[in-house]
Enzyme design. Structure first.
Site, PDB file in Angstrom:
ATOM      1  N   TYR B 264       0.820  -1.210   0.000  1.00  0.00           N
ATOM      2  CA  TYR B 264       0.000   0.000   0.000  1.00  0.00           C
ATOM      3  C   TYR B 264       0.856   1.264   0.000  1.00  0.00           C
ATOM      4  CZ  TYR B 264      -4.506  -2.168  -0.134  1.00  0.00           C
ATOM      5  OH  TYR B 264      -5.618  -2.853  -0.575  1.00  0.00           O
ATOM      6  N   HIS B 424      -6.150  -2.934   6.278  1.00  0.00           N
ATOM      7  CA  HIS B 424      -5.472  -3.950   5.472  1.00  0.00           C
ATOM      8  C   HIS B 424      -4.413  -4.715   6.269  1.00  0.00           C
ATOM      9  CE1 HIS B 424      -7.476  -2.974   1.791  1.00  0.00           C
ATOM     10  NE2 HIS B 424      -7.167  -1.688   1.893  1.00  0.00           N
TER      11      HIS B 424
END
Lengths: 748, 748
Positions: B264, B424
């Site tokens: 990410y 996440h």
């Protein structure tokens, strides 16, 4: 015979005279010049020059120097033979012959006597030990002829093939007494032991026989024993019913295919090309490379052709990581280039990235440096099996993109209507494999073996090689009543083979058809496969029509083993999510966990996979609602974790006297999570229709809304002979065995 | 504030005047010169020259020309928004902004007005549609702020980030009426919609907020709306409590680590580097790249450091094939090189093999052609987590060989005493991974997701991402009583993080120690790991000491997930050969088939694996006879075949209040079936002894008969401060936190 011998002596003397004119001071040796087996004195002159210059040959030389120097710095070890394969004495004697060979090469290249002395010292240690050696304590008399240095005589023959070359290269440096000792106590007794001492192996038309005849024949050349050469070439009785020439006649098909498959072909090749070079250098009049329409060159070329993306097609007992980079094929390609000057072989040599320190190796190195390599052409070929080339065939179909070794995006189908291939053969008549974008997709398990890993059953073939890898269900072909072809009996399997009915290649693709009625009593198996190149389609499609007819109702299983992840099926699957059991009890079924099953309705049943190469693959099967789909994973009854846990989908029909499995295997799309796009993850094929009209197979495919008609004429009409037929009210004219037509009227 | 604005206007005017002196005939536009976001008019002059010459930049240009020409030949499609992610209108609007951006770049490079006209036409179609658009029909109000073109406003912000750059590049070519229409009907309303229209996203200190502020701020520069720029930088209320600068301060640690992990981080990087370049070009006085001690450059560099063999360490929700070749990092590396001139970045750019068509991209292309690249240095680093860098850390330990991207033979340990990393994040405190010879060996599952594969749950995160991939047992860390860390509750997990107690690197290797007492109530987890470089050992060893103490008896499971084939264990395994059942019922255990189990006696329990990279790995665990070893395979309760069927070995202790798992993970040997040799297939480690003395950990290892003492001092004494201690009657002096000693006396 005497003429040949006279010529041989003649040539030998002539060469010796030439050599002496060049300035040498050898004692007179009427038996042979040195060296003159694979490396000749003429080669040596060029090689000595090459190692002083820069380039691939000099690099390979420098690498060998540093390797050999390292090994020579350790004390010589010639242990009493006691261990089997993988054990200390076995491995030591293997390393010793390689080291002697390499040191002898360096002696020739550098004229540094330290190398020659090292080889001589080791040879003398062997000469001191050999005469008193009994048969090896780990011998297995029922299986293999025993050696003295090794448990089997095969290794002893390999030892001599290398060692006689080493001796040949240092012989001129030996003191007469040492030379006599090495000849009398080591080389002569071993050559006699490997010939007269074991007639059953020496006279066997088999790879083990090739090593024995090569060893004895090469020793014959070096020691001037013309009789040994004759026996090596024509058998102990010199009748020609056995021996090296008979092996050349029988072990390869006319196209150069060796019936154990490419993995063993590569292994078998080495004694053939080694001895053949020695024959050619000593008896050029034999024209050994022209023998049987150049079968040895064909064998080398066939070994290359039987690879995809650098790896051999892993049929039968094969370690899957073996390919064109193996040292045997490096020697083969080197020889093929030096004999033919075909620059396509340089393409392969480039991929191999290894230079052999021989005269032929020097030619390759120089040609590579001159950038002479051109694309090696891979082809679609049916390699006839058996000595006559008529015992079935091993068939490779490639699309145009797959025609050279750099083209890893190409498609290839391997289809196997071949003979059994002896003890290493698998019970897999009419199996197939599919390769695409560099990867194996529809897969063959190969051998169940961890080569040389002691903890895995001593590095030998694992028990699961017999219980799983050889069994029919481990392959992509039909299993009747959960039993293997020929009931898994080798003797029976060796007696039968499929019939190749059709093989053809044209601009629409390639097509093959074969059948066998002996794999199961009362059952006929007939499979027609095509690799179709359809204009406008990104990838070729594989069409597969497997027709089974039986005299009684049977259970028919047709597996597709694949490498990849199951993405979806267009029918409901019932998964075994909380408990797994094996699919069956025997013949390989005991090793398959049943993970899920489904029974699609009438129509097109689809199963889609994703391989790590980023492509999707859809198996579309035309079903009448009578086919069950079983989803399996290898791994049951495998207490030692010996098997790879790969997946398969098995189509099953129960109680059928006749069934035709009609399917298309379709590569599509592109999964690129790194660049975050996914294209065409769904199959483009929306319908299949299929019918037969005598020898004419007609298949309609609807791809992306467009209809195509595939016509296959099994009568094998020649290209140019027109056959007219109608399909869906439209007239077609077929010229040749395969055509693809764009249909202007749609599906009704 | 006003001074800044004045400077901005000033600079803007000055640039415009310069531009006009260069020969242009723009109508007066006091708001901005064009282009001046990422690509400036000065860049353009050099780029126009470069595309006429040969080289990587010209090649990238030619490639873009052919791509854009192909797409421009099709009719413009601006569909009414109706589909969610992956659907037609969603994908079309994504493609449109990329196409407008690319065509606008080509307009700048070629001055061919066809490109500008194409962009203008598409913008006008958007302008005609946008004012009347309602919120997107597929919006999910509870989860994400909705867009109008897209179901979520995140995509709308991305659309504007690209489109405002495209507009900026063609604005000078627009007819006044068209320009007014595009500004009034499209750009202004969208910028307002993304700022005042959605304060909760715009003012969020989160990656989604970065895209929004970047879009609005860049639009502000182009339209001369200084107020929008201020809001983008300091939040809607301009207080500085939110906005882009706050995001820079909060979303990265001081070392530039982004707490969702590298997958990410790479994604988050793009709006930061894009907007920062626009800021730098429009308001250079802000010194944005120096902000927070150059945190943005550090963030780019950290993203590179968090990779092995080109791929990111796949912690948390990560697609495992993402790595340094991703386009976001191509932009990042391009910027990093152009700002710093550090030629190590060229090494990475070379591996990326992509040239960006910007001024910075041109610098990279030219430097690569001048062969200026030097080795990029990979390091052993503890990246502090959280805005203050003190919320645990993500730790990378590499051996010397692993220090540059070409060194695929190196070893790397990834150790994760990091914070949760928001939604996440995975529940895997203190997990680790091991990499060797280019391959992942001790593995992390990453995300359970087939990105963009419609058939796999619409390409979204699969249900198994929650039920398996996020659970603790899917990782290489301790599970108490078959429940996940923080009981799998995100809010709780976000509130806690481990403590990094020690991290050090010296010539003996690297060592790290961390602990956490909040993952389970009443349980303290403390793990010390070292990557040891021992003189004379071919490979570094991983030492792992995991100490668990609990207030009540618990079941403790410590898995090692691995990629490879099980070769052997030195203890008896009882395999489930005819029936498999899941290991448990919940928290990921329901997805693990139990394939075998064993309970080794007291001593060294060994499990040996073989990876496809040809290396063997042995996990040696010092046991007292109280550890069970469970051998599992992923795949139970997976009806849709969504999971990869990977293997693990889980060490289990039952009913323990305290337990220390002591083990060594040892790479060894070489399996080369192609060349037919296998070396060192057995572990060299024959004994481990372990003891603690306060903060001093002492481990004795016997490798190939030689004893080594490993001393780890958790007090973090500085190098140079000596600590004396005795071990087995011998005196040692420890200087620094880690040392390896050759022991002269042997094991007693």
């Amino acid at each position: 015979m005497y003429r040949a011998l006279a010529r041989f002596m003649n040539k030998s003397l002539r060469a010796w005279v030439l050599l002496c004119l060049a300035g040498c001071v050898y004692t007179v040796n009427v038996q042979a010049q040195h060296p003159n087996l694979v490396i000749t004195s003429e080669d040596v002159r060029a090689m000595r020059e090459a190692v002083t210059q820069s380039g691939g040959f000099a690099e390979a030389f420098q690498e060998l120097v540093s390797q050999v120097e390292g090994l020579m710095s350790q004390p010589i070890q010639v242990p009493t033979p006691q261990d089997g394969g993988g054990g200390y004495s076995h491995e030591r004697h293997k390393k010793n012959y390689q080291l002697m060979y390499n040191a002898a090469v360096l002696y020739q290249l550098t004229e540094n006597t330290a190398y020659a002395k090292f080889v001589a010292d080791m040879l003398l240690q062997y000469a001191a030990m050999y005469p008193d050696l009994p048969l090896h304590p780990k011998r297995k008399m029922n299986f293999q002829n025993p050696g003295k240095l090794y448990w089997q005589s095969l290794n002893e023959a390999m030892w001599l093939v290398y060692t006689i070359q080493a001796y040949d290269m240092i012989a001129a440096s030996l003191e007469p007494a040492d030379k006599a000792s090495i000849i009398q106590k080591l080389l002569r007794p071993m050559a006699l032991f490997l010939s007269e001492g074991q007639p059953s192996t020496f006279d066997k038309v088999h790879n083990h026989g090739t090593w024995a005849t090569a060893a004895v024949g090469m020793t014959g050349y070096v020691l001037g024993e013309a009789e040994w050469v004759e026996k090596a070439l024509y058998g102990l009785d010199k009748s020609g019913k056995s021996g090296f020439l008979k092996q050349l006649d029988e072990l390869f098909s006319p196209q150069g295919y060796y019936n154990e498959g490419p993995y063993y072909q590569r292994f078998a090749l080495l004694p053939f090309i080694t001895f053949a070079q020695a024959i050619n250098n000593n008896q050029p009049h034999r024209d050994i490379f022209k023998h049987r329409d150049e079968v040895l060159l064909k064998a080398i070329d066939t070994t290359i052709q039987l690879s995809y993306n650098g790896l051999f097609f892993p049929i039968n007992d094969a370690i899957k990581s073996k390919g064109i980079e193996t040292i045997e094929l490096v020697h083969g390609v080197t020889l093929a280039y030096s004999l033919t000057g075909d620059t396509g072989y340089l393409d392969i040599a480039q991929k191999q990235g290894q230079i052999v320190l021989t005269g032929a190796g020097l030619k390759v190195a120089q040609a590579l440096e001159a950038n002479s390599a051109t694309h090696y052409q891979f082809k679609s070929v049916a390699f006839g099996d058996g000595a006559d080339g008529k015992q079935g065939a091993l068939v490779v179909m490639r699309n145009a993109d797959a025609n050279h070794p750099g083209a890893n995006n190409g498609s290839a189908v391997l289809f196997k209507p071949a003979a059994q291939g002896l003890g290493h053969g698998h019970f897999d008549k009419l199996t197939w494999q599919f390769y695409h974008k560099g990867a194996e997709i529809v897969s063959d398990y190969g051998a169940a073996r961890f080569l040389n890993v002691e903890a895995k059953y001593g590095g030998r073939y694992l028990p699961e090689n017999t219980s799983y890898a050889k069994q029919t269900v481990a392959h992509n072909t039909l299993v009747v009543d959960e039993t293997s072809h020929f009931n898994g009996e080798l003797a029976k399997a060796n007696r039968h083979h499929p019939t190749l009915e059709l093989f053809a290649t044209n601009h629409s693709g390639s097509v093959v058809s074969a059948q066998i009625d002996s794999a199961y009593a009362g059952v006929n198996l007939e499979r027609t496969m095509a690799l179709l190149e359809i204009t406008g389609q990104a990838n070729p499609l594989v069409l597969d029509i497997f027709n089974v007819s039986s005299d009684s109702p049977r259970q028919l299983d047709l597996p597709v083993h694949y490498l990849g992840q199951l993405i979806s099926s267009n029918f409901k699957r019932h998964a075994n999510t909380t408990q797994l059991s094996p699919l069956g009890n025997a013949n390989g079924y005991q090793h398959l966990w049943l993970k899920a099953q489904g029974k699609p309705y009438k129509g097109l049943a689809k199963v889609t996979l994703l391989n790590d190469n980023g492509s999707f693959y859809t198996l579309s099967t035309l079903t009448k609602g009578d086919e069950q789909f079983l989803f399996t994973q290898i791994g049951a009854n495998d207490p030692d974790f010996n098997l790879r846990n790969e997946q398969a989908v098995i189509r099953r029909v129960e109680g059928a006297k006749q069934h035709t499995f009609v399917s298309v295997f379709e590569p599509h799309g592109d999964y690129n999570p790194s660049k975050e796009y996914t294209l065409n993850a769904s199959s483009q094929l929306s319908a299949i229709e299929y019918e037969t009209r005598g020898d004419l197979l007609l298949v309609q495919l609807v791809l992306n809304g467009t209809s195509y008609l595939i016509a296959i004429d099994k009568l094998k009409r020649a290209e140019g002979v027109e056959t007219a037929f109608k399909f869906k009210n439209q007239s077609y004219s077929l010229s040749g065995p395969l055509a693809v037509y764009l249909m202007t009227n749609d599906l009704e």
